[in-house]
Design an enzyme around this catalytic site. Sequence first.
Site, PDB file in Angstrom:
ATOM      1  N   HIS A  62      -9.823  24.256   3.345  1.00  0.00           N
ATOM      2  CA  HIS A  62     -10.473  23.121   2.698  1.00  0.00           C
ATOM      3  C   HIS A  62     -11.544  23.546   1.695  1.00  0.00           C
ATOM      4  O   HIS A  62     -11.967  22.737   0.867  1.00  0.00           O
ATOM      5  CB  HIS A  62     -11.065  22.156   3.740  1.00  0.00           C
ATOM      6  CG  HIS A  62     -12.291  22.649   4.433  1.00  0.00           C
ATOM      7  ND1 HIS A  62     -12.265  23.240   5.678  1.00  0.00           N
ATOM      8  CD2 HIS A  62     -13.600  22.640   4.061  1.00  0.00           C
ATOM      9  CE1 HIS A  62     -13.497  23.553   6.040  1.00  0.00           C
ATOM     10  NE2 HIS A  62     -14.319  23.206   5.070  1.00  0.00           N
ATOM     11  N   ASP A  65      -6.216  25.492   8.672  1.00  0.00           N
ATOM     12  CA  ASP A  65      -7.435  25.569   7.863  1.00  0.00           C
ATOM     13  C   ASP A  65      -7.821  27.004   7.540  1.00  0.00           C
ATOM     14  O   ASP A  65      -8.983  27.403   7.682  1.00  0.00           O
ATOM     15  CB  ASP A  65      -8.588  24.853   8.555  1.00  0.00           C
ATOM     16  CG  ASP A  65      -9.704  24.490   7.582  1.00  0.00           C
ATOM     17  OD1 ASP A  65      -9.435  24.458   6.366  1.00  0.00           O
ATOM     18  OD2 ASP A  65     -10.836  24.238   8.032  1.00  0.00           O
ATOM     19  N   ASN A  95     -21.290  26.515   5.071  1.00  0.00           N
ATOM     20  CA  ASN A  95     -21.004  27.576   6.033  1.00  0.00           C
ATOM     21  C   ASN A  95     -19.505  27.739   6.273  1.00  0.00           C
ATOM     22  O   ASN A  95     -19.063  28.771   6.800  1.00  0.00           O
ATOM     23  CB  ASN A  95     -21.669  27.298   7.380  1.00  0.00           C
ATOM     24  CG  ASN A  95     -23.122  27.725   7.419  1.00  0.00           C
ATOM     25  OD1 ASN A  95     -24.024  26.910   7.535  1.00  0.00           O
ATOM     26  ND2 ASN A  95     -23.350  29.034   7.332  1.00  0.00           N
ATOM     27  N   SER A  96     -18.724  26.721   5.929  1.00  0.00           N
ATOM     28  CA  SER A  96     -17.290  26.747   6.216  1.00  0.00           C
ATOM     29  C   SER A  96     -16.622  27.985   5.625  1.00  0.00           C
ATOM     30  O   SER A  96     -16.827  28.326   4.461  1.00  0.00           O
ATOM     31  CB  SER A  96     -16.615  25.499   5.653  1.00  0.00           C
ATOM     32  OG  SER A  96     -16.962  24.362   6.393  1.00  0.00           O
ATOM     33  N   LEU A 103      10.325  21.672  13.997  1.00  0.00           N
ATOM     34  CA  LEU A 103      11.033  20.866  14.980  1.00  0.00           C
ATOM     35  C   LEU A 103      12.326  20.280  14.434  1.00  0.00           C
ATOM     36  O   LEU A 103      13.307  20.138  15.160  1.00  0.00           O
ATOM     37  CB  LEU A 103      10.118  19.745  15.476  1.00  0.00           C
ATOM     38  CG  LEU A 103      10.642  18.841  16.590  1.00  0.00           C
ATOM     39  CD1 LEU A 103      10.946  19.654  17.845  1.00  0.00           C
ATOM     40  CD2 LEU A 103       9.631  17.739  16.900  1.00  0.00           C
ATOM     41  N   GLY A 104      12.336  19.944  13.164  1.00  0.00           N
ATOM     42  CA  GLY A 104      13.525  19.351  12.584  1.00  0.00           C
ATOM     43  C   GLY A 104      13.712  17.901  12.982  1.00  0.00           C
ATOM     44  O   GLY A 104      14.844  17.447  13.208  1.00  0.00           O
TER      45      GLY A 104
END
Length: 450
Positions: A156, A186, A260-261, A319-320
């Site tokens: 992000h 993320d 800080n991310s 998963l399809g």
Amino acid sequence: MYNDEHNLYHYTYRKDGTEHTAEAPTAGPAVYREPWEAKPERKKKSRAGLKIAALALSCALLGGAAGAGVMWGVSRGGDEVNVQMSTRTPVKVNKVSVDGQKLLSDAENYAANVNSAVSINSSAASTNIFGQVVESASSGSGFIISQDGYIVTNHHVINGATSVKVTLYSGETYDATVIGGDEDYDIAVLKINATGLQSVVLGDSDSLNVGDHVLAVGNPLGELTFSMSGGMVSSVNRAINVDGTPFNMIQTDASINPGNSGGPLFNEYGEVVGIVSAKYSSYSSESVEGLGFAIPINDVWAMIEDIMTNGYVTNKPYLGATVGTMNAAMAQQTNLTEGVYVYSVEPGGAAEKAGLQVGDVITAIDGRTIASLEDLTAAKKGYAAGDTTAVTVFRGGEDIELQLTFGTLPDNQDNQHDATTSATQDQTGGYPGDLFDYFFGSRPGSGTAA
């Protein structure tokens, strides 16, 4: 009048304007006294009571001043102030190597790792509904994982950026290339054109215990670069939901703020055990503090390596099928209040091969309860393409266990997004086509393929 030769500013109040004719005293030699020298004693009346009171007050003041680290001494002639200065020799912080064996002080930890932390500034341009170009900017943090300039941060932080710049602790700034990333986890990997950089040492996030001391280094508020904050591990394997995406997190009370991310979370040995990712600053209408979160490094390191090699996560489990959290209408048809509904299955996909059918409700994966799409997404993060697991579905009034082998994300799918998403209603309020067909007969609809 102002004509007195001895005092130019003496004024007479006599009506006739005459001055006092007494001779001015002869000026003697000036006597200088230091402030601490006693003044000539004057005869005073005996005031024993006042002296005793003054002595008691002085003692009280001395006691308070001593507590504050300042000593007041009282002599016969005046007051004396002595400020106590520390003679302690400042401790020199030596830069040590991180070897995973030696416990480091906070100062040593910072000195050993600050050159591996980076500040990230990204900008983006977009066109609004009026056709105007709007520029935006954001800031974050990151850390160097290789000497030739690979850097890890949060997805992000750089999502949608047209320009990314990385600043090192030395002050050098580089244009960065986004190698790739994954929104569901993320994480993102950047590359700068530099060599001889100091990289971090990776630790084992699975070994963390509640109460362990951790440190975060980053760029809070986008301005306070290379700041360090500390705290303890408040919880491990904390499941939280960030903008609809479930995450397994390390919870800490270290101060974490916007900017800080993407920065590193260090353990007491100077090893990176997490990627700082989110902070809850409010919950409902209540303000809270001391809630910081970091992605465990063990959960994403294989994906980071995959991004470095291929530009995206190639082994994400697929998963399809098109699936979504149960709603009230679906609950009436199945008498279930929670689970993940199967809206459609892809021909030849993992779901069809395992025997999943439209209308099935997934209630568990490998014994782990699945109550919502978020639960399913979180459970999938523990698998890779090619892994096999037991899937429990509710069908026809009974539970059925199926063996499902996850497939690989198709090339035509957006690699930045997990393809298992909730199906959406069309604008007329209808359900996706396969689901509507299942209950009510044929009607066109829309859904998201998984």
